[in-house]
Design a protein around this motif. Structure first.
Motif, PDB file in Angstrom:
ATOM      1  N   GLN A 200       0.857  -1.176   0.000  1.00 34.52           N
ATOM      2  CA  GLN A 200       0.000   0.000   0.000  1.00 34.52           C
ATOM      3  C   GLN A 200       0.897   1.231   0.000  1.00 34.52           C
ATOM      4  N   ALA A 201       0.659   2.122  -0.965  1.00 40.15           N
ATOM      5  CA  ALA A 201       1.399   3.385  -1.046  1.00 40.15           C
ATOM      6  C   ALA A 201       0.483   4.518  -0.609  1.00 40.15           C
ATOM      7  N   SER A 202       1.021   5.414   0.208  1.00 39.22           N
ATOM      8  CA  SER A 202       0.257   6.561   0.686  1.00 39.22           C
ATOM      9  C   SER A 202       1.077   7.825   0.439  1.00 39.22           C
ATOM     10  N   LEU A 203       0.462   8.801  -0.207  1.00 38.49           N
ATOM     11  CA  LEU A 203       1.125  10.066  -0.520  1.00 38.49           C
ATOM     12  C   LEU A 203       0.335  11.213   0.080  1.00 38.49           C
ATOM     13  N   GLU A 204       1.029  12.176   0.653  1.00 38.49           N
ATOM     14  CA  GLU A 204       0.388  13.432   1.020  1.00 38.49           C
ATOM     15  C   GLU A 204       0.913  14.457   0.033  1.00 38.49           C
ATOM     16  N   ILE A 205      -0.014  15.130  -0.670  1.00 40.08           N
ATOM     17  CA  ILE A 205       0.395  16.079  -1.704  1.00 40.08           C
ATOM     18  C   ILE A 205      -0.181  17.463  -1.440  1.00 40.08           C
ATOM     19  N   LYS A 206       0.562  18.465  -1.896  1.00 45.05           N
ATOM     20  CA  LYS A 206       0.107  19.858  -1.894  1.00 45.05           C
ATOM     21  C   LYS A 206       0.115  20.295  -3.353  1.00 45.05           C
ATOM     22  N   MET A 207      -1.038  20.781  -3.829  1.00 43.71           N
ATOM     23  CA  MET A 207      -1.191  21.149  -5.235  1.00 43.71           C
ATOM     24  C   MET A 207      -0.922  22.634  -5.446  1.00 43.71           C
ATOM     25  N   GLY A 208      -0.523  22.987  -6.663  1.00 45.69           N
ATOM     26  CA  GLY A 208      -0.279  24.384  -6.975  1.00 45.69           C
ATOM     27  C   GLY A 208      -0.456  24.679  -8.449  1.00 45.69           C
ATOM     28  N   LYS A 209      -0.467  25.990  -8.767  1.00 45.18           N
ATOM     29  CA  LYS A 209      -0.546  26.450 -10.146  1.00 45.18           C
ATOM     30  C   LYS A 209       0.805  27.065 -10.498  1.00 45.18           C
ATOM     31  N   ASN A 210       1.028  27.236 -11.782  1.00 45.27           N
ATOM     32  CA  ASN A 210       2.318  27.755 -12.236  1.00 45.27           C
ATOM     33  C   ASN A 210       2.633  29.086 -11.575  1.00 45.27           C
ATOM     34  N   PRO A 211       3.902  29.366 -11.331  1.00 42.26           N
ATOM     35  CA  PRO A 211       5.061  28.559 -11.700  1.00 42.26           C
ATOM     36  C   PRO A 211       5.303  27.408 -10.711  1.00 42.26           C
ATOM     37  N   MET A 212       5.810  26.303 -11.247  1.00 38.01           N
ATOM     38  CA  MET A 212       6.108  25.138 -10.436  1.00 38.01           C
ATOM     39  C   MET A 212       7.445  25.369  -9.721  1.00 38.01           C
ATOM     40  N   PRO A 213       7.538  25.016  -8.440  1.00 39.33           N
ATOM     41  CA  PRO A 213       8.811  25.199  -7.730  1.00 39.33           C
ATOM     42  C   PRO A 213       9.907  24.296  -8.295  1.00 39.33           C
ATOM     43  N   ASP A 214      11.138  24.762  -8.208  1.00 32.80           N
ATOM     44  CA  ASP A 214      12.284  23.977  -8.652  1.00 32.80           C
ATOM     45  C   ASP A 214      12.697  23.074  -7.494  1.00 32.80           C
ATOM     46  N   ASP A 215      12.049  21.931  -7.395  1.00 28.77           N
ATOM     47  CA  ASP A 215      12.228  21.031  -6.257  1.00 28.77           C
ATOM     48  C   ASP A 215      12.091  19.595  -6.772  1.00 28.77           C
ATOM     49  N   ALA A 216      12.925  18.712  -6.289  1.00 29.94           N
ATOM     50  CA  ALA A 216      12.897  17.317  -6.727  1.00 29.94           C
ATOM     51  C   ALA A 216      11.588  16.619  -6.376  1.00 29.94           C
ATOM     52  N   GLU A 217      10.864  17.126  -5.394  1.00 28.54           N
ATOM     53  CA  GLU A 217       9.606  16.503  -4.974  1.00 28.54           C
ATOM     54  C   GLU A 217       8.379  17.178  -5.593  1.00 28.54           C
ATOM     55  N   ALA A 218       8.592  18.104  -6.556  1.00 28.37           N
ATOM     56  CA  ALA A 218       7.497  18.757  -7.268  1.00 28.37           C
ATOM     57  C   ALA A 218       7.362  18.105  -8.638  1.00 28.37           C
ATOM     58  N   TYR A 219       6.110  17.801  -9.036  1.00 24.45           N
ATOM     59  CA  TYR A 219       5.854  17.084 -10.284  1.00 24.45           C
ATOM     60  C   TYR A 219       4.851  17.837 -11.138  1.00 24.45           C
ATOM     61  N   ASN A 220       5.148  17.944 -12.441  1.00 23.53           N
ATOM     62  CA  ASN A 220       4.217  18.480 -13.415  1.00 23.53           C
ATOM     63  C   ASN A 220       3.150  17.404 -13.612  1.00 23.53           C
ATOM     64  N   ALA A 221       1.919  17.695 -13.224  1.00 25.72           N
ATOM     65  CA  ALA A 221       0.864  16.682 -13.214  1.00 25.72           C
ATOM     66  C   ALA A 221       0.561  16.136 -14.609  1.00 25.72           C
ATOM     67  N   GLN A 222       0.502  16.999 -15.621  1.00 24.58           N
ATOM     68  CA  GLN A 222       0.180  16.556 -16.983  1.00 24.58           C
ATOM     69  C   GLN A 222       1.269  15.631 -17.523  1.00 24.58           C
ATOM     70  N   GLU A 223       2.534  16.028 -17.372  1.00 22.71           N
ATOM     71  CA  GLU A 223       3.640  15.198 -17.863  1.00 22.71           C
ATOM     72  C   GLU A 223       3.704  13.861 -17.143  1.00 22.71           C
ATOM     73  N   LEU A 224       3.559  13.883 -15.830  1.00 22.18           N
ATOM     74  CA  LEU A 224       3.632  12.651 -15.048  1.00 22.18           C
ATOM     75  C   LEU A 224       2.496  11.701 -15.414  1.00 22.18           C
ATOM     76  N   ALA A 225       1.276  12.212 -15.506  1.00 28.93           N
ATOM     77  CA  ALA A 225       0.128  11.372 -15.855  1.00 28.93           C
ATOM     78  C   ALA A 225       0.325  10.740 -17.229  1.00 28.93           C
ATOM     79  N   SER A 226       0.779  11.524 -18.185  1.00 29.10           N
ATOM     80  CA  SER A 226       1.009  11.025 -19.538  1.00 29.10           C
ATOM     81  C   SER A 226       2.079   9.925 -19.547  1.00 29.10           C
ATOM     82  N   THR A 227       3.167  10.167 -18.855  1.00 28.61           N
ATOM     83  CA  THR A 227       4.263   9.191 -18.792  1.00 28.61           C
ATOM     84  C   THR A 227       3.821   7.899 -18.118  1.00 28.61           C
ATOM     85  N   LEU A 228       3.133   8.018 -16.997  1.00 29.48           N
ATOM     86  CA  LEU A 228       2.708   6.811 -16.276  1.00 29.48           C
ATOM     87  C   LEU A 228       1.642   6.033 -17.043  1.00 29.48           C
TER      88      LEU A 228
END
Length: 181
Positions: A144-172
């Motif tokens: 079981q995987a559990s994630l706590e996420i905080k959502m945002g609008k552009n600009p996206m922070p330059d952080d390794a734990e920040a993900y572009n939702a459209q790109e990630l969804a498409s890739t997965l």
């Protein structure tokens, strides 16, 4: 007769396909059931959980949770999400027993036994001298995987734990489609 054989072959193929599959990416019917759930923690915060069956590996469970986080972000009108917390746990259950082994040493066999819904790992111990017993056990692990996420609008922070939702969804989605083939 020939039609009967064709139907039996098709049914057998369907049973084998079902028995080898992991958890399907879908909403869970209830908390703790296989699939994804989400809990709103605030206006732009969610906990996303994906629970797999014993045929769904840890990597797939994590990817499904990330896919749901990306989809939820887009559905909520945001562009990116930041992973605040991530946790993956495995629950292992072992069942079986020992029947009167009076001998030391012997032979151990390990094999996978698959049914319609899941597969089991079976361990059989046979004594070197037949003395009246065999030990068997079956081990199943559900992740079981559990994630706590905080959502945002552009600009996206330059952080390794920040993900572009459209790109990630498409890739997965592409990866899941390739894996299913």
């Amino acid at each position: 007769m020939r039609l009967h054989l064709v139907l039996v072959a098709l049914l057998s193929t369907a049973v084998v396909a079902c028995s080898s599959s992991g958890t399907v990416y879908k909403p869970a019917e209830e908390r703790g059931a296989y699939g994804y759930t989400e809990t709103e923690l605030g206006a732009d915060r969610y906990r996303v959980t994906f629970t797999g069956n014993s045929r769904t590996d840890k990597e797939t469970v994590n990817d499904y949770a990330m896919l749901r986080a990306a989809e939820l972000t887009l559905q909520s009108g945001y562009n990116w999400f930041h992973l605040v917390n991530r946790d993956t746990e495995g629950k292992t259950r072992t069942t079986g027993g020992i029947s009167a082994i009076n001998d030391f040493g012997g032979h151990t066999s390990v094999y996978r036994r698959c049914g319609l819904v899941s597969c089991d790992t079976v361990v059989t111990q046979t004594p070197s001298r037949i003395s009246g017993g065999v030990s068997t056990s079956t081990t199943r692990t559900n992740y079981q995987a559990s994630l706590e996420i905080k959502m945002g609008k552009n600009p996206m922070p330059d952080d390794a734990e920040a993900y572009n939702a459209q790109e990630l969804a498409s890739t997965l989605r592409r990866w899941i489609g390739q894996k299913a083939k």
